[in-house]
Design an enzyme around this catalytic site. Sequence first.
Site, PDB file in Angstrom:
ATOM      1  N   HIS A 126       0.697  -1.286   0.058  1.00  0.00           N
ATOM      2  CA  HIS A 126       0.125  -0.028   0.013  1.00  0.00           C
ATOM      3  C   HIS A 126       0.813   1.462  -0.067  1.00  0.00           C
ATOM      4  O   HIS A 126       0.179   2.485  -0.204  1.00  0.00           O
ATOM      5  CB  HIS A 126      -0.914  -0.116   1.200  1.00  0.00           C
ATOM      6  CG  HIS A 126      -2.085  -1.081   1.214  1.00  0.00           C
ATOM      7  ND1 HIS A 126      -2.963  -1.205   0.300  1.00  0.00           N
ATOM      8  CD2 HIS A 126      -2.344  -2.004   2.006  1.00  0.00           C
ATOM      9  CE1 HIS A 126      -3.726  -2.221   0.553  1.00  0.00           C
ATOM     10  NE2 HIS A 126      -3.186  -2.783   1.636  1.00  0.00           N
ATOM     11  N   ASP A 163      -2.607 -10.923  -2.569  1.00  0.00           N
ATOM     12  CA  ASP A 163      -3.159 -10.213  -1.259  1.00  0.00           C
ATOM     13  C   ASP A 163      -4.472  -9.798  -1.300  1.00  0.00           C
ATOM     14  O   ASP A 163      -4.797  -9.349  -2.483  1.00  0.00           O
ATOM     15  CB  ASP A 163      -2.083  -8.997  -0.727  1.00  0.00           C
ATOM     16  CG  ASP A 163      -2.515  -8.386   0.745  1.00  0.00           C
ATOM     17  OD1 ASP A 163      -2.075  -8.887   1.692  1.00  0.00           O
ATOM     18  OD2 ASP A 163      -3.509  -8.008   0.916  1.00  0.00           O
ATOM     19  N   HIS A 165      -6.021  -7.405  -0.363  1.00  0.00           N
ATOM     20  CA  HIS A 165      -6.204  -5.930  -0.783  1.00  0.00           C
ATOM     21  C   HIS A 165      -5.404  -5.698  -2.140  1.00  0.00           C
ATOM     22  O   HIS A 165      -4.367  -6.080  -2.379  1.00  0.00           O
ATOM     23  CB  HIS A 165      -5.631  -5.209   0.385  1.00  0.00           C
ATOM     24  CG  HIS A 165      -6.284  -5.371   1.655  1.00  0.00           C
ATOM     25  ND1 HIS A 165      -5.776  -6.234   2.541  1.00  0.00           N
ATOM     26  CD2 HIS A 165      -7.442  -5.029   2.271  1.00  0.00           C
ATOM     27  CE1 HIS A 165      -6.726  -6.216   3.716  1.00  0.00           C
ATOM     28  NE2 HIS A 165      -7.433  -5.564   3.506  1.00  0.00           N
ATOM     29  N   ASP A 247      -4.275 -13.020   3.133  1.00  0.00           N
ATOM     30  CA  ASP A 247      -5.459 -12.252   3.977  1.00  0.00           C
ATOM     31  C   ASP A 247      -6.723 -12.604   3.332  1.00  0.00           C
ATOM     32  O   ASP A 247      -7.900 -12.387   3.490  1.00  0.00           O
ATOM     33  CB  ASP A 247      -5.355 -11.033   4.299  1.00  0.00           C
ATOM     34  CG  ASP A 247      -4.813 -10.002   3.163  1.00  0.00           C
ATOM     35  OD1 ASP A 247      -4.524 -10.507   2.190  1.00  0.00           O
ATOM     36  OD2 ASP A 247      -4.509  -8.914   3.761  1.00  0.00           O
TER      37      ASP A 247
HETATM   38 ZN    ZN Z   1      -3.913  -7.307   2.682  1.00  0.00          ZN
END
Ligand code: ZN
Length: 310
Positions: A126, A163, A165, A247
Amino acid sequence: MTTLVYTHEACLDHIPGPSHPESPERLKAVVQALRKPEFSDIEWRDAPMGTREQVLLVHTEDFVSDIEDSAPTRGYVPLDGGDTIMSPGSLEAVMRCVGAACAGVDAVMNKEAKNVFCATRPCGHHAEPDRAMGFCIYNQAAIAAAYAYEVHKLSRVAVIDFDVHHGNGTQAAFYDRPELFYASSHQSPFYPGTGSRTETGTAHNIVNVPLPRGCDSAMFRDRIAAEMLPAIRAFNPELIIISAGFDAHHLDPLAGLNLQDSDYDWITRELMKIADEVCEGRIVSILEGGYSLEGLASSTAVHVKALMNH
Ligand SMILES: [Zn+2]
């Protein structure tokens, strides 16, 4: 050739607070899983410190100076509204993350190992060139790709991110760089809000595969096989870097996908097949998210086991 695992105790000293999901316990669970007898062929290495020069391959000078100045001598400093926090050990932890990722690139390029796993934290995908967010301070996967381009003179490097995200930071760093390719599967709509199919990069070097809440193994494999794997092959990378977040696992408390351990075995093997076809198997995999200690430990074990069976 063996599988190398880079880790460092300093990565346990990034402490974002007692109730923060990105806890040191995550890395302890990963390392404990990989210390079991079935992993005795792993060659463990201490992650070296990264250099400021490596960080500057992706991040801006102002941002890096800001991070260096923000590091507290005690207590906590929030960087983005409370999600991303620095503690006294954070600066060394993130420099070990960067150092591990770049040393991993050196190791596969110098044929010391076929592939590498970096058991390091905090996660990085991120972090944008000028912004820390989403538990991430520096973006070690993006840095490793830029490092392979600059130092090893590769002309095409791919980062593959499973991931749950979207890795907005990696996408932002690569958007105008046709030599760097980014493919991500992620829950959508979900944090951080980016990652639609229309975000393609200026040279179609970005591939986003959004997945709906509840996505199961069958849908995940269908979408990856149809939308992601052919694009990676077409890009023909000279090195594959994996942003390995766990995740999307069904046990994860933060997200809503339903992947099983076996899906991580599957995608790892699919990426290894491509790596064998196009880049002599070279893969550097870097730990990103994963917030169920049980799901993180079991899916990381499956991922590394696959990497070892080359
Ligand atoms: Zn994540």
